[in-house]
Design an enzyme around this catalytic site. Structure first.
Site, mmCIF file in Angstrom:
data_model
loop_
_atom_site.group_PDB
_atom_site.id
_atom_site.type_symbol
_atom_site.label_atom_id
_atom_site.label_comp_id
_atom_site.label_asym_id
_atom_site.label_seq_id
_atom_site.Cartn_x
_atom_site.Cartn_y
_atom_site.Cartn_z
ATOM 1 N N ARG A 1 36.783 41.643 35.993
ATOM 2 C CA ARG A 1 36.836 42.033 34.587
ATOM 3 C C ARG A 1 35.698 43.022 34.321
ATOM 4 O O ARG A 1 34.602 42.900 34.909
ATOM 5 C CB ARG A 1 36.630 40.817 33.690
ATOM 6 C CG ARG A 1 37.836 39.917 33.597
ATOM 7 C CD ARG A 1 38.955 40.547 32.768
ATOM 8 N NE ARG A 1 40.051 39.642 32.542
ATOM 9 C CZ ARG A 1 41.174 39.599 33.267
ATOM 10 N NH1 ARG A 1 41.338 40.411 34.292
ATOM 11 N NH2 ARG A 1 42.129 38.749 32.963
ATOM 12 N N HIS B 1 43.352 49.337 35.307
ATOM 13 C CA HIS B 1 43.603 47.876 35.295
ATOM 14 C C HIS B 1 45.036 47.564 35.763
ATOM 15 O O HIS B 1 45.882 47.134 34.967
ATOM 16 C CB HIS B 1 43.359 47.288 33.897
ATOM 17 C CG HIS B 1 43.141 45.792 33.933
ATOM 18 N ND1 HIS B 1 42.392 45.121 33.017
ATOM 19 C CD2 HIS B 1 43.609 44.843 34.800
ATOM 20 C CE1 HIS B 1 42.389 43.829 33.288
ATOM 21 N NE2 HIS B 1 43.134 43.637 34.383
ATOM 22 N N VAL B 2 45.253 47.796 37.049
ATOM 23 C CA VAL B 2 46.604 47.642 37.599
ATOM 24 C C VAL B 2 46.642 46.692 38.800
ATOM 25 O O VAL B 2 47.536 46.780 39.640
ATOM 26 C CB VAL B 2 47.195 49.017 38.015
ATOM 27 C CG1 VAL B 2 47.551 49.833 36.789
ATOM 28 C CG2 VAL B 2 46.225 49.793 38.934
ATOM 29 N N GLU C 1 38.137 48.481 27.725
ATOM 30 C CA GLU C 1 39.408 49.135 28.091
ATOM 31 C C GLU C 1 40.217 49.475 26.855
ATOM 32 O O GLU C 1 40.238 48.678 25.912
ATOM 33 C CB GLU C 1 40.208 48.189 29.004
ATOM 34 C CG GLU C 1 39.507 47.972 30.307
ATOM 35 C CD GLU C 1 40.167 46.906 31.179
ATOM 36 O OE1 GLU C 1 41.287 46.479 30.871
ATOM 37 O OE2 GLU C 1 39.535 46.516 32.166
HETATM 38 O O1 LIG Z 1 43.813 41.147 34.917
HETATM 39 C C1 LIG Z 1 44.839 40.610 35.174
HETATM 40 C C2 LIG Z 1 45.040 39.199 35.187
HETATM 41 O O2 LIG Z 1 44.140 38.443 34.795
HETATM 42 O O3 LIG Z 1 46.134 38.773 35.585
#
Ligand SMILES: O=CC(=O)O
Length: 313
Positions: free
Chosen positions: A232, A279-280, A261
């Site tokens: 994160r 964030h992928v 983000e």
């Molecule tokens: O960041 C993505 C998740 O927590 O699944």
């Protein structure tokens, strides 16, 4: 079940929305211009929230929904859900572990390779025609580098397994040593950072892991060290990271997540030793479909009074 109200705070995934709509009365919060008014009018019919890593269920939303029974998160991380409030009110919480582990771990290795082997810069070199004017510069070998991992849950272990295939010595930091692992344990993040070339953040975001990557850790990783964050954004003190990269005190970074983000510090845009992703980690068709199915299966189990598949609370 089609009279059960399910609130989605933001758009997440079309398949998830379609499948939810086949079964429940779905309220898409983002389609209502006045969200406060919407919540006032529909609060009593909402019995479930489907959130994700960007928008979950904060204390205010939970308080506003008197008949809320379950929060089923379309994510493994549940830092956007107020777990204490849910516990206090007897609201169940589920997430989507396991089904996304491989993708996130694959992406961590992808980021390592992209930073060390300069994959994105090399691609730009070819596309811009620069190759015709001269060979590309040498970059850095991955095989055999020392990989340090913060967090040895499912994802941390999957990253370790992949890095082992690159003959990397693995070490890790967690709150307490894991007896079942043969990797070297360091009792502090600074010690781990001082003893690895690549530091991967793969732990959940909780109060104790906020800014676990601070200036001291960055300096311990050093001029040749590379930071990979697939956890994160708030795990990292971002201004300190940016400063270290701009000043050349850190060798490079591969980032999938950021503190605010979708805002990303612009100072990073010009740095070729930094690879930035939006964030992928779990962002493949296969995995997002599996995550959606898990969200729905958890909701169905709850409303049929069966055991939850992946309960958090
Ligand atoms: O960041 C993505 C998740 O927590 O699944």
């Amino acid at each position: 079940m089609d009279s059960i109200g399910v609130l989605m705070p933001i758009h997440m995934n079309s398949y998830l929305e379609q499948e939810l709509q086949k079964r429940f009365n779905v309220f898409k919060l983002w389609t209502f211009p006045n969200k406060t008014l919407f919540l006032k009018e529909h609060s009593s019919s909402i019995r479930a929230i489907v959130g994700n890593a960007a928008a979950g269920a904060d204390a205010e939303t939970i308080e506003a929904l008197p008949n809320l029974e379950i929060v089923s998160s379309f994510s493994v991380g549940i830092d956007k859900v107020d777990l204490n409030k849910c516990r206090e009110k007897g609201i169940r919480v589920t997430n989507t572990p396991d089904v996304l582990t491989d993708d996130v771990a694959d992406l961590a290795i992808g980021l390592i390779l992209a930073v060390l082997r300069r994959l994105c810069e090399g691609d730009r070199y070819v596309r811009s025609g620069k190759w015709k004017k001269g060979d590309y510069k040498l970059n850095t070998k991955f095989t055999g580098k020392r990989v340090g991992i913060i967090g040895m849950g499912r994802i941390g272990k999957a990253v370790a397994k992949r890095a082992e295939a690159f003959s990397c010595p693995i070490s890790y930091y967690t709150r307490s040593e894991k007896g079942d692992l043969e990797y070297k344990y360091y009792p502090s993040v600074v010690e781990l950072a001082s003893n690895c070339d690549i530091l991967v953040v793969a732990c959940p975001l909780i109060e104790e892991t906020r800014h676990i990557i601070n200036r001291e850790v960055i300096d311990a990783l050093g001029q040749k060290g590379v930071l990979i964050n697939i956890g994160r954004g708030p795990h990292v003190d971002e201004p300190e990271l940016v400063k270290a990269l701009v000043e050349g005190r850190l060798g490079g970074a591969g980032l999938d997540v950021y503190e605010n983000e979708p805002e990303v510090p612009e100072e990073l845009f010009g740095l070729e030793n930094v690879v930035l992703l939006p964030h992928v980690g779990s962002g493949t068709v296969e995995t997002r479909t599996a995550m959606a199915d898990l969200v729905i299966n958890n909701l169905e189990a709850h409303f049929l009074k069966k055991p939850l598949l992946t309960p958090v609370v």
